[in-house]
Structure formats: structure tokens, C-alpha cells
Write an enzyme that holds these catalytic residues in place. Structure first.
Site, PDB file in Angstrom:
ATOM      1  N   CYS A 112      11.349 -47.893 -28.815  1.00  0.00           N
ATOM      2  CA  CYS A 112       9.916 -47.721 -28.594  1.00  0.00           C
ATOM      3  C   CYS A 112       9.534 -47.609 -27.130  1.00  0.00           C
ATOM      4  O   CYS A 112       8.424 -47.200 -26.807  1.00  0.00           O
ATOM      5  CB  CYS A 112       9.151 -48.868 -29.265  1.00  0.00           C
ATOM      6  N   HIS A 253       2.329 -49.132 -26.386  1.00  0.00           N
ATOM      7  CA  HIS A 253       3.057 -48.691 -27.569  1.00  0.00           C
ATOM      8  C   HIS A 253       2.341 -49.213 -28.800  1.00  0.00           C
ATOM      9  O   HIS A 253       2.013 -50.402 -28.893  1.00  0.00           O
ATOM     10  CB  HIS A 253       4.500 -49.212 -27.524  1.00  0.00           C
ATOM     11  N   ASN A 283       3.204 -46.800 -36.566  1.00  0.00           N
ATOM     12  CA  ASN A 283       4.100 -47.006 -35.413  1.00  0.00           C
ATOM     13  C   ASN A 283       5.073 -45.830 -35.382  1.00  0.00           C
ATOM     14  O   ASN A 283       5.944 -45.705 -36.243  1.00  0.00           O
ATOM     15  CB  ASN A 283       4.845 -48.329 -35.582  1.00  0.00           C
TER      16      ASN A 283
END
Length: 332
Positions: A112, A253, A283
Site C-alpha cells: 500500500c 492511503h 482499499n
């Protein structure tokens, strides 16, 4: 003036298939309320069979070049945890799909945090004169890594790609990457993992578990993400001489809304300044920050002159942050 990398365009691309919380409630023992409460997610996009990470990446890259009025880039860097194949890298395929055969192209893997690592590498190439234009793409087909029996991860992740085109410019101009910080800690390697082909186990002469699915230890990841995203944000603020009050938007993020809110609170930043689009896309790992940048630009949330901080935490463990002042970009 000091030569630096400047944001020249942003773009995003999502596969057309939308998966709602109600759709997932038919597969898992869950409800729309349960998912929204714990993650803030209402829907996400998943690829259909036959669509690859390079397909998503190439479309996002094409849009970024088009938005900048450009046809060429000297470098393509793709951040992804879901490459088309373990070998070779996905970036050369993306470059070829964009008609950029012959340019330098490589992948970055930092889960990520991958986009920030790729952004740092591409910015360095621009600063040293290796490239005048660098295409940085975060792209994921994370739905292909999810355990169909795991409700915890199955409701969180989505697929998509976001791209940023960097150009050579000067420090101090709008869009210049003024500071970047990256970090890692391998002692946290097992917090976020895909064991897959058992490479470490084979090297030790054993077999080990053959688990092809994404695994995450939720609580320790939450705690580490908040700590390191806040710390790296403070570091870049110190670098550029901004106070927390100077920050117009924190683009973190998009892990879940609770993490984004907790990071803002730890920084004493008003939570409404934390840009959120996870409710609509889920996500998307390495794609999440550039997708959020493109979304913020297209909706008019990000305006010329806004002071922006990007920050992320991912597997490895890895983390990072970057600071820039939002440029005057063409409307999407």
C-alpha cells in the site's frame, strides 16, 4: 533554482463492475451496516475474468498523458502487489500498451506504500536528468488475491489504477514534490503477507504452508499504520516548514475511514481535511493515493495552491509521506 519533479497530470481508472455491500452480504455472514461501520466502504470495483493489472494501469496512464496533452514519457514505473505475472515485470507491458516501447520501465513492490516508493524513484530520475517526463502508476487487481472464505479481507479491497505524470521543473513552483520520506521495518513482515509460492520455505529446504491468499493482522496493522503515517507526515512538514494548520488536505492511503480519522486526530488536523474516497472504491492498495488525487481534482476538492500531504503504510512493513502544493491542472 533546483531541478525537481513536478506533477503535470493525474488520472484514474476503475473496472466497470461494481460490487456493493449488499452483493457481499450474499456471500459472507455480514451486512451493509457491519461493513460501513468498520471500514466506511459502501462499494468497490472488481475486475472481470480476463482483465489484468496491466490493462488497468495502461488505461490510467493513457488518461494521464492525455490530460497533460502529452504523447510521450521517458520512464514508466508501476507500483503493484498484483503483477500480471511474477516474472517479467508488468511495467514494460504497460509501456508497450501505451506505445512507449523502448523506454525504461520497471515495477515497485511496497504494497500500500508502493505508489509513494514509485513516486520517489521516478522523481529521482527526473531530478538527475534521466527523464524529462515520468509516468507513475499504482495499479491493483486485489480481488484476485482474496480468500473467498475470509470475510475480513473480502469486504475491504477493490481493484483500480491511478496515474501521475511528472515533468521536469523547478523547486518552489506549483506541483513540485518538495519533500518525500520513506521507511521500513522488516520485523513487521508477517502483519501483511501473501505467502504464495513458499520462496522462503524452499530456500530453507522445507515446504511450508502454500497459501495463495492475502492475509492481514488487523489490530496491529491499524496501530502501526496510524503511528507511522502520522510520524512520516510530521517529518515532511518539518522539511518544508509547514505547520499542521497549513495543510489543506491530507491524502492518506485509503485503508479504512477509521485509520484516516485516527491519523488526522493524532496530527491534530481537522478530520474534514482528510480526503476520503474509500466509500466508493474500497482499499485499492498501491492505486489508492493516485485514485484519491484524481478524484479530488475531478470533483474540485483540490484547488490550485492547496498544500497537500500524501501518506501511506503498507506491507513490509513500509511507510512514507510527500508534500506538494497543488498545481493548476486541466479540468478532468
Amino acid at each position: 533554482m533546483i531541478r525537481t519533479a513536478v506533477v503535470a497530470a493525474v488520472a484514474g481508472h476503475l473496472p466497470p463492475r461494481v460490487v456493493t455491500n449488499h452483493d457481499l452480504a450474499l456471500r459472507f455472514d455480514t451486512t451493509d451496516t457491519w461493513i460501513r461501520t468498520r471500514t466506511g466502504i459502501a462499494r468497490r470495483h472488481h475486475v472481470d475474468p480476463g482483465t489484468t493489472t496491466s490493462d488497468l494501469a495502461a488505461e490510467a496512464g493513457r488518461r494521464a498523458l492525455e490530460n497533460a496533452g502529452e504523447e510521450q514519457a521517458d520512464l514508466v514505473v508501476v507500483a503493484t502487489t498484483t503483477p500480471d505475472r511474477p516474472c517479467p515485470a508488468t511495467a514494460p507491458t504497460v509501456a508497450t500498451k501505451l506505445g512507449l516501447t523502448g523506454v525504461a520501465a520497471y515495477d515497485v513492490s511496497a504494497v500500500c506504500t508502493g505508489f509513494l516508493y514509485a513516486l520517489h524513484a521516478a522523481a529521482g530520475a527526473v531530478q538527475t536528468g534521466f527523464a524529462r517526463r515520468a509516468l507513475v502508476i499504482g495499479a491493483e487487481t486485489f480481488s484476485t488475491l482474496l480468500d473467498p472464505a475470509d470475510r475480513t479481507t473480502g469486504v475491504i479491497f477493490g481493484d483500480g489504477a491511478g496515474a501521475v505524470l511528472l515533468r521536469a521543473g523547478e523547486s518552489g513552483e506549483l506541483g513540485a514534490l518538495e519533500s518525500m520520506r520513506l521507511g521500513s521495518d522488516g520485523t513487521m513482515a508477517d502483519l501483511i503477507t501473501v505467502r504464495g509460492s513458499r520462496g522462503a520455505a524452499r530456500a530453507q529446504g522445507g515446504t511450508g504452508p502454500d497459501d495463495p491468499y492475502f492475509r492481514m493482522q488487523g489490530t496491529p496493522v491499524f496501530m502501526a499504520a496510524v503511528r507511522h503515517m502520522a510520524q512520516s507526515t510530521r517529518s515532511v512538514l518539518d522539511d518544508v516548514g509547514w505547520s499542521v494548520e497549513d495543510v489543506d488536505h491530507l491524502i492518506g492511503h485509503q485503508a479504512n475511514t477509521r485509520i484516516l480519522r485516527a491519523v488526522a486526530e493524532k496530527l491534530d488536523l481537522p478530520v474534514q481535511r482528510a480526503l476520503v474516497n474509500i466509500d466508493r472504491v474500497g482499499n485499492t492498495a498501491a492505486a489508492s493515493i493516485p485514485l484519491a488525487m484524481a478524484d479530488g481534482h475531478s470533483t474540485g476538492v483540490l484547488r490550485k495552491g492547496d498544500r497537500i500531504v500524501l501518506t501511506a503504510f503498507g506491507g513490509g512493513a513500509t511507510w512514507g509521506a510527500a508534500a506538494l502544493t497543488w498545481p493548476d491542472l486541466p479540468a478532468l
